[in-house]
Design an enzyme around this catalytic site. Structure first.
Site, PDB file in Angstrom:
ATOM      1  N   ARG A  25      84.656 -24.197  33.623  1.00 37.01           N
ATOM      2  CA  ARG A  25      85.701 -23.504  34.388  1.00 37.01           C
ATOM      3  C   ARG A  25      87.021 -23.398  33.615  1.00 37.01           C
ATOM      4  O   ARG A  25      88.099 -23.429  34.202  1.00 37.01           O
ATOM      5  CB  ARG A  25      85.971 -24.218  35.719  1.00 37.01           C
ATOM      6  CG  ARG A  25      84.846 -24.110  36.726  1.00 37.01           C
ATOM      7  CD  ARG A  25      84.834 -22.735  37.355  1.00 37.01           C
ATOM      8  NE  ARG A  25      83.774 -22.631  38.334  1.00 37.01           N
ATOM      9  CZ  ARG A  25      83.934 -22.804  39.637  1.00 37.01           C
ATOM     10  NH1 ARG A  25      85.113 -23.091  40.119  1.00 37.01           N
ATOM     11  NH2 ARG A  25      82.918 -22.673  40.442  1.00 37.01           N
ATOM     12  N   ARG A  29      92.001 -20.934  37.783  1.00 37.06           N
ATOM     13  CA  ARG A  29      93.279 -20.937  38.501  1.00 37.06           C
ATOM     14  C   ARG A  29      94.340 -21.869  37.957  1.00 37.06           C
ATOM     15  O   ARG A  29      95.499 -21.767  38.340  1.00 37.06           O
ATOM     16  CB  ARG A  29      93.021 -21.253  39.984  1.00 37.06           C
ATOM     17  CG  ARG A  29      92.423 -20.075  40.718  1.00 37.06           C
ATOM     18  CD  ARG A  29      91.848 -20.504  42.040  1.00 37.06           C
ATOM     19  NE  ARG A  29      90.728 -21.410  41.800  1.00 37.06           N
ATOM     20  CZ  ARG A  29      90.010 -21.972  42.746  1.00 37.06           C
ATOM     21  NH1 ARG A  29      90.308 -21.752  44.007  1.00 37.06           N
ATOM     22  NH2 ARG A  29      89.017 -22.754  42.449  1.00 37.06           N
ATOM     23  N   ARG A  38      94.119 -12.159  38.208  1.00 39.07           N
ATOM     24  CA  ARG A  38      93.296 -12.244  39.418  1.00 39.07           C
ATOM     25  C   ARG A  38      93.975 -11.515  40.572  1.00 39.07           C
ATOM     26  O   ARG A  38      93.314 -10.816  41.353  1.00 39.07           O
ATOM     27  CB  ARG A  38      93.086 -13.714  39.759  1.00 39.07           C
ATOM     28  CG  ARG A  38      92.455 -14.033  41.087  1.00 39.07           C
ATOM     29  CD  ARG A  38      90.943 -13.978  41.005  1.00 39.07           C
ATOM     30  NE  ARG A  38      90.339 -14.490  42.234  1.00 39.07           N
ATOM     31  CZ  ARG A  38      90.218 -13.792  43.349  1.00 39.07           C
ATOM     32  NH1 ARG A  38      90.654 -12.557  43.418  1.00 39.07           N
ATOM     33  NH2 ARG A  38      89.643 -14.336  44.412  1.00 39.07           N
ATOM     34  N   ASP A  75      80.061 -15.477  37.712  1.00 43.28           N
ATOM     35  CA  ASP A  75      79.765 -16.528  38.675  1.00 43.28           C
ATOM     36  C   ASP A  75      78.258 -16.625  38.854  1.00 43.28           C
ATOM     37  O   ASP A  75      77.540 -15.636  38.646  1.00 43.28           O
ATOM     38  CB  ASP A  75      80.432 -16.266  40.025  1.00 43.28           C
ATOM     39  CG  ASP A  75      80.484 -17.531  40.863  1.00 43.28           C
ATOM     40  OD1 ASP A  75      81.410 -18.340  40.664  1.00 43.28           O
ATOM     41  OD2 ASP A  75      79.556 -17.744  41.672  1.00 43.28           O
ATOM     42  N   TYR A 151      73.390 -22.210  48.171  1.00 38.01           N
ATOM     43  CA  TYR A 151      74.437 -21.305  48.679  1.00 38.01           C
ATOM     44  C   TYR A 151      73.818 -20.153  49.469  1.00 38.01           C
ATOM     45  O   TYR A 151      74.389 -19.699  50.466  1.00 38.01           O
ATOM     46  CB  TYR A 151      75.298 -20.773  47.532  1.00 38.01           C
ATOM     47  CG  TYR A 151      76.181 -21.829  46.912  1.00 38.01           C
ATOM     48  CD1 TYR A 151      77.401 -22.167  47.491  1.00 38.01           C
ATOM     49  CD2 TYR A 151      75.782 -22.526  45.783  1.00 38.01           C
ATOM     50  CE1 TYR A 151      78.208 -23.149  46.936  1.00 38.01           C
ATOM     51  CE2 TYR A 151      76.576 -23.517  45.227  1.00 38.01           C
ATOM     52  CZ  TYR A 151      77.791 -23.824  45.811  1.00 38.01           C
ATOM     53  OH  TYR A 151      78.577 -24.812  45.276  1.00 38.01           O
TER      54      TYR A 151
HETATM   55  O1  CP3 Z   1      83.492 -21.772  33.517  1.00 41.71           O
HETATM   56  C1  CP3 Z   1      84.071 -20.674  33.417  1.00 41.71           C
HETATM   57  O2  CP3 Z   1      85.272 -20.551  33.085  1.00 41.71           O
HETATM   58  C2  CP3 Z   1      83.253 -19.416  33.629  1.00 41.71           C
HETATM   59  C3  CP3 Z   1      83.251 -18.896  34.950  1.00 41.71           C
HETATM   60  C4  CP3 Z   1      82.523 -19.600  36.095  1.00 41.71           C
HETATM   61  C5  CP3 Z   1      82.972 -19.477  37.431  1.00 41.71           C
HETATM   62  N1  CP3 Z   1      82.044 -20.067  38.243  1.00 41.71           N
HETATM   63  C6  CP3 Z   1      84.197 -18.793  37.842  1.00 41.71           C
HETATM   64  C7  CP3 Z   1      84.760 -19.019  39.191  1.00 41.71           C
HETATM   65  C8  CP3 Z   1      81.349 -20.365  36.108  1.00 41.71           C
HETATM   66  C9  CP3 Z   1      80.495 -20.855  34.958  1.00 41.71           C
HETATM   67  C10 CP3 Z   1      81.054 -20.629  37.483  1.00 41.71           C
HETATM   68  C11 CP3 Z   1      79.859 -21.377  37.913  1.00 41.71           C
HETATM   69  C12 CP3 Z   1      79.696 -21.701  39.336  1.00 41.71           C
HETATM   70  N2  CP3 Z   1      80.042 -20.933  40.418  1.00 41.71           N
HETATM   71  C13 CP3 Z   1      79.031 -22.855  39.815  1.00 41.71           C
HETATM   72  C14 CP3 Z   1      78.388 -23.926  38.960  1.00 41.71           C
HETATM   73  C15 CP3 Z   1      79.361 -24.826  38.309  1.00 41.71           C
HETATM   74  C16 CP3 Z   1      80.191 -25.639  39.259  1.00 41.71           C
HETATM   75  O3  CP3 Z   1      81.425 -25.549  39.150  1.00 41.71           O
HETATM   76  O4  CP3 Z   1      79.631 -26.380  40.063  1.00 41.71           O
HETATM   77  C17 CP3 Z   1      79.047 -22.798  41.217  1.00 41.71           C
HETATM   78  C18 CP3 Z   1      78.469 -23.829  42.165  1.00 41.71           C
HETATM   79  C19 CP3 Z   1      79.681 -21.575  41.593  1.00 41.71           C
HETATM   80  C20 CP3 Z   1      79.884 -21.022  42.972  1.00 41.71           C
HETATM   81  C21 CP3 Z   1      81.304 -20.897  43.282  1.00 41.71           C
HETATM   82  N3  CP3 Z   1      82.141 -19.930  42.756  1.00 41.71           N
HETATM   83  C22 CP3 Z   1      82.090 -21.696  44.154  1.00 41.71           C
HETATM   84  C23 CP3 Z   1      81.556 -22.886  44.931  1.00 41.71           C
HETATM   85  C24 CP3 Z   1      83.383 -21.194  44.142  1.00 41.71           C
HETATM   86  C25 CP3 Z   1      84.548 -21.662  44.991  1.00 41.71           C
HETATM   87  C26 CP3 Z   1      85.110 -22.929  44.487  1.00 41.71           C
HETATM   88  C27 CP3 Z   1      86.276 -22.617  43.629  1.00 41.71           C
HETATM   89  O5  CP3 Z   1      86.424 -23.257  42.571  1.00 41.71           O
HETATM   90  O6  CP3 Z   1      87.078 -21.755  44.049  1.00 41.71           O
HETATM   91  C28 CP3 Z   1      83.414 -20.112  43.223  1.00 41.71           C
HETATM   92  C29 CP3 Z   1      84.598 -19.280  42.870  1.00 41.71           C
HETATM   93  C30 CP3 Z   1      84.955 -19.223  41.426  1.00 41.71           C
HETATM   94  N4  CP3 Z   1      84.073 -19.070  40.382  1.00 41.71           N
HETATM   95  C31 CP3 Z   1      86.269 -19.263  40.895  1.00 41.71           C
HETATM   96  C32 CP3 Z   1      86.154 -19.136  39.504  1.00 41.71           C
HETATM   97  C33 CP3 Z   1      87.278 -19.088  38.496  1.00 41.71           C
HETATM   98  C34 CP3 Z   1      87.558 -19.347  41.708  1.00 41.71           C
HETATM   99  C35 CP3 Z   1      87.748 -18.079  42.478  1.00 41.71           C
HETATM  100  C36 CP3 Z   1      89.129 -17.488  42.403  1.00 41.71           C
HETATM  101  O7  CP3 Z   1      89.709 -17.332  41.316  1.00 41.71           O
HETATM  102  O8  CP3 Z   1      89.621 -17.116  43.461  1.00 41.71           O
END
Ligand code: CP3
Length: 343
Positions: A25, A29, A38, A75, A151
């Site tokens: 990640r 943010r 964003r 994602d 999910y």
């Molecule tokens: O790592 C990186 O920088 C690459 C991008 C990436 C994102 N999600 C961007 C993201 C990667 C590799 C993921 C993987 C992901 N997504 C996982 C597996 C890894 C982990 O963290 O457990 C999972 C379970 C998800 C599903 C997901 N996406 C959730 C549960 C959420 C909400 C939680 C949160 O952190 O907000 C997201 C949203 C998400 N995916 C964001 C980002 C940057 C935040 C959304 C935003 O900017 O509003």
């Protein structure tokens, strides 16, 4: 002459004097430039599916920190989206999907993804590849079938993934059908990412650790093993990292059965076990606690040193044990990189 990428050297089990580093990640943010882009992009999925924006966000942490790997900004939930499930991201609330919570819905799930949905992802990979410094590895990724399924079933994140666990106990055949669809779709998706320029791919099984041993074998080990086999049938030397978060003592059996090049470990891992049972065979990635990165101070320095002392003599990619938290100060990331790189 090709320029070496330290992350790829570690994946072929060549330890580096200074371990290469990237953070799960790392685009997100905690970065003001991410928040700014964003806000302009519209929805989160618009950001993921607009190649110029996804590429720009992918590159932001590389420019700021000089990480050794860039992970494509996207994602894991783009796969259910391509299977026709509705997926949205509510600001500050996380993902929302239409729940897939009974056997009729399981049996009605599309068997084929709409491949056109993935086209912008491959385009973004190409754009990042062209812009990256030659020593920086480009990583693609997908979610592991079990984690994506949790999910899809619940329609949102839950503390213990209870809805998917219950459905898997009640409707094992329908659940297996969904896992098979995710396995085949994810295999093709990873192959296409590697063909589009990814140097390696990571399979995120964030919720592997909630499963009892028999379910872990069926829903976490077997599908990822099949993805690895499917990908290597097309691309025999594909470099693959798995992140079975929370696998604990099952990690040994996991790497025996899933022929990955590295496992990403979380901060609860026991170093002597990991060294003797895992790192003697493949590379490890990890495993700084995201909360110590957030906390900073001397505790952070100590924790960085601990990771390097625990794993630095063998093949190690320095990373977090899970994603960076949005409240993490940028100065703590800089402190960590200075500590690792000795300057
Ligand atoms: O790592 C990186 O920088 C690459 C991008 C990436 C994102 N999600 C961007 C993201 C990667 C590799 C993921 C993987 C992901 N997504 C996982 C597996 C890894 C982990 O963290 O457990 C999972 C379970 C998800 C599903 C997901 N996406 C959730 C549960 C959420 C909400 C939680 C949160 O952190 O907000 C997201 C949203 C998400 N995916 C964001 C980002 C940057 C935040 C959304 C935003 O900017 O509003």
């Amino acid at each position: 002459m090709s320029i070496a990428k330290p992350v790829l050297d570690v994946l072929i089990r060549r330890p580096q004097a200074v371990p290469p580093v990237w953070f799960m990640r790392q685009a997100g943010r905690y970065l003001p430039e991410y928040r700014e882009l964003r806000a302009r992009a519209g929805s989160f999925l618009d950001l993921c599916f607009t190649p110029e924006l996804a590429a720009e966000v992918t590159l932001q942490p590389i420019r700021r920190f000089g990480f050794d790997a860039a992970i494509l900004f996207s994602d894991i939930l783009v796969v259910p989206h391509a299977l026709g499930r509705s997926v949205t991201f509510e600001a500050g609330e996380g993902p929302r999907l239409e729940p897939l919570d009974d056997v009729a819905k399981l049996n009605a799930l599309a068997t084929q993804a709409d491949e056109r949905v993935f086209a912008p992802v491959y385009e973004a990979l190409g754009a990042v590849k062209a812009a990256l410094p030659p020593n920086v590895a480009l990583l693609g990724f997908c979610g592991a079938p079990w984690t994506v399924a949790t999910y899809m079933v619940a329609g949102r994140g839950t503390p213990d993934q209870a809805p998917a666990r219950i459905l898997a106990y009640r409707e094992p055949e329908g659940f297996a059908r969904m896992i098979d669809i995710l396995t085949e779709t994810s295999s093709r998706y990873l192959v296409a990412q590697l063909k589009a320029g990814a140097d390696a791919v990571q399979i995120f099984d964030t919720w592997a650790g909630v499963l009892p041993p028999a379910e872990f074998a069926r829903w976490a080990v077997a599908p990822v093993r099949r993805i690895v086999e499917n990908v290597r049938r097309e691309i025999p030397d594909a470099k693959i990292i798995a992140f079975p978060r929370g696998a604990g003592a099952s990690l040994g059996a996991y790497v025996d059965q899933v022929a990955v090049d590295a496992v990403s470990i979380d901060w609860t891992a026991e170093p002597s076990f990991v060294r003797a049972r895992i790192q003697n065979r493949i590379a490890v990635q990890g495993n700084l606690d995201p909360l110590v990165l957030l906390a900073g101070g001397t505790a952070l320095d100590r924790a960085v040193d601990d990771v390097i002392e625990s794993y630095g003599k063998g093949p190690l990619i320095f990373n977090l044990g899970h994603g960076i938290l949005p409240q993490t100060p940028i100065a703590h990331v800089e402190q960590t990189l200075r500590r690792i790189r000795g300057r």
